[in-house]
Design a protein around this motif. Sequence first.
Motif, short mmCIF file in Angstrom:
data_model
loop_
_atom_site.label_atom_id
_atom_site.label_comp_id
_atom_site.label_asym_id
_atom_site.label_seq_id
_atom_site.Cartn_x
_atom_site.Cartn_y
_atom_site.Cartn_z
N PHE A 131 0.85 -1.18 0.00
CA PHE A 131 0.00 0.00 0.00
C PHE A 131 0.89 1.24 0.00
O PHE A 131 1.89 1.29 0.72
CB PHE A 131 -0.92 0.00 1.23
N VAL A 132 0.52 2.23 -0.81
CA VAL A 132 1.32 3.45 -0.98
C VAL A 132 0.42 4.65 -0.72
O VAL A 132 -0.66 4.77 -1.32
CB VAL A 132 1.90 3.53 -2.41
N LYS A 133 0.87 5.56 0.17
CA LYS A 133 0.10 6.76 0.47
C LYS A 133 0.13 7.70 -0.73
O LYS A 133 1.17 7.89 -1.36
CB LYS A 133 0.67 7.45 1.71
N LYS A 134 -1.02 8.30 -1.02
CA LYS A 134 -1.16 9.16 -2.20
C LYS A 134 -0.64 10.56 -1.92
O LYS A 134 -1.39 11.48 -1.69
CB LYS A 134 -2.62 9.22 -2.66
N THR A 135 0.67 10.72 -2.02
CA THR A 135 1.28 12.04 -1.90
C THR A 135 1.64 12.58 -3.27
O THR A 135 2.14 13.69 -3.40
CB THR A 135 2.53 12.00 -0.99
N ILE A 136 1.41 11.75 -4.30
CA ILE A 136 1.62 12.14 -5.70
C ILE A 136 0.36 11.77 -6.47
O ILE A 136 -0.47 11.00 -5.98
CB ILE A 136 2.86 11.45 -6.31
N ASP A 137 0.21 12.30 -7.68
CA ASP A 137 -1.00 11.97 -8.42
C ASP A 137 -0.87 10.62 -9.13
O ASP A 137 0.21 10.02 -9.18
CB ASP A 137 -1.39 13.09 -9.39
N ASP A 138 -1.98 10.17 -9.68
CA ASP A 138 -2.06 8.84 -10.31
C ASP A 138 -0.99 8.67 -11.40
O ASP A 138 -0.30 7.65 -11.45
CB ASP A 138 -3.44 8.62 -10.94
N ALA A 139 -0.87 9.67 -12.27
CA ALA A 139 0.08 9.58 -13.38
C ALA A 139 1.52 9.46 -12.88
O ALA A 139 2.32 8.70 -13.45
CB ALA A 139 -0.06 10.79 -14.29
N GLN A 140 1.86 10.19 -11.82
CA GLN A 140 3.22 10.11 -11.27
C GLN A 140 3.49 8.73 -10.68
O GLN A 140 4.58 8.19 -10.84
CB GLN A 140 3.41 11.18 -10.20
N LEU A 141 2.49 8.15 -10.01
CA LEU A 141 2.66 6.80 -9.44
C LEU A 141 2.88 5.79 -10.57
O LEU A 141 3.80 4.97 -10.50
CB LEU A 141 1.46 6.39 -8.59
#
Length: 185
Positions: free
Chosen positions: A67-77
């Motif tokens: 699980f990864v916390k959303k500190t960046i947007d979808d495209a960056q992930l």
Amino acid sequence: MEQIPEKPAIALPWFAVRLFSLKQKEVEVYFQSKGLETFIPKQWVDFEGRDGKLHHELRPVVHNLIFVKKTIDDAQLVQLMIESNFKMVAIRKTRESRELYEIPSRQMEEFRIMCNPEVELKKYLSEEEAKMKPGAKVLVKYGPLKGLSGRLVRISKKYYLLKEVPGMGVALKVSRWCCVAVDEA
């Protein structure tokens, strides 16, 4: 002198990322090196070592999920996953959708509490097993699990509080008398 109250931290959602390799620890280190917060559910496991002695070790519950916390947007992930040397994919809302599934902050917080390796009397379920369990949405009003929400389900004639996230579910033993039904509005 009057103190200025601190702004509360913004509650960010989380992504679930499915791995297609057994390099979960390396993937976790990769995401952390990029400044991302990660979570891997773990449990204590007893096993016999090569020396014939019993060992007690903290190990991941599933080896293909992080699980990864959303500190960046979808495209960056997605770009980070492509740039890595690991085969992985973020779980999407639906198979046809390109939109990533976001786990709300509160739901992830409760899931992390329930996954605490020190808490006993819990069961981990696959996503399919969790969906097959019928149960009413409840809020725990009393006891050590006070404030947690989920579904009240029966497993082996005992009651459990079930919390689901994409890819898995965790169920903690609970007394049904400590729970109150929650409207599903």
